[in-house]
Design a protein around this motif. Structure first.
Motif: not given
Length: 177
Positions: A69-93
């Motif tokens: 199911d391609y629609g479900k696949y795209k949805y799961e990819l976006s959820k994974k990407e969102h989770q990985s971005r949430r756990h990233q810590k950005s350091t500013q200069v």
């Protein structure tokens, strides 16, 4: 590359009738190997099962397609990407600008600001800017920079030693871990 949302970049996969290869290796919806089939027949099987035929490995010989199911696949990819971005810590200069003739009290205030930036986990760029004839007496700026270094030894490490860049003396201080 195909942009799904403004923050998510997904590689553009060919789906269903976009697949123009004569034969493809087909993987079923449960992960089982269905063998090498003509693309038309693989597409028909996917339609009968109520799924899409998605090309997942276009560079292999023959290309690998999966029935899913391609629609479900795209949805799961976006959820994974969102989770990985949430756990990233950005350091500013952060940047603090000083002058060679910065007074003692003003320098203490700037050092306090730098300490705050370092405690928050941000790197800090400290620059001493020279104007006009101040370039002739660069030692004053180096003294200011040395006093900053002396006051920050307990909470920061010098990542980029003081160095002249144009009319500025620049260093970068990183938080101590």
């Amino acid at each position: 590359m195909h942009v799904l949302k403004r923050w998510l970049i997904v590689p553009k996969l060919r789906v269903n009738r976009e697949i123009r290869i004569r034969e493809v290796r087909v993987i079923g919806p449960e992960g089982e190997q269905l063998g090498i089939l003509p693309t038309v027949e693989a597409y028909r099987k996917a339609q009968e099962m109520g799924y899409d035929l998605v090309e997942v490995a276009p560079m292999s010989q023959p290309p690998v397609c999966r029935i899913m199911d391609y629609g479900k696949y795209k949805y799961e990819l976006s959820k994974k990407e969102h989770q990985s971005r949430r756990h990233q810590k950005s350091t500013q200069v952060k940047e603090i600008k000083l002058r060679p003739r910065t007074d003692k009290h003003d320098l203490e205030i700037k050092i306090r600001q730098i300490r705050g930036f370092l405690e928050e986990g941000n790197k800090t760029k400290v620059s001493v800017n020279y104007r006009g004839r101040e370039m002739a007496n660069q030692e004053m700026g180096r003294n200011v920079m040395q006093s900053v270094i002396a006051n920050l030894t307990d909470c920061g490490t010098i990542e980029y030693a003081p160095r002249m860049e144009g009319r500025s003396l620049i260093m970068v201080v990183a938080p101590k871990n």
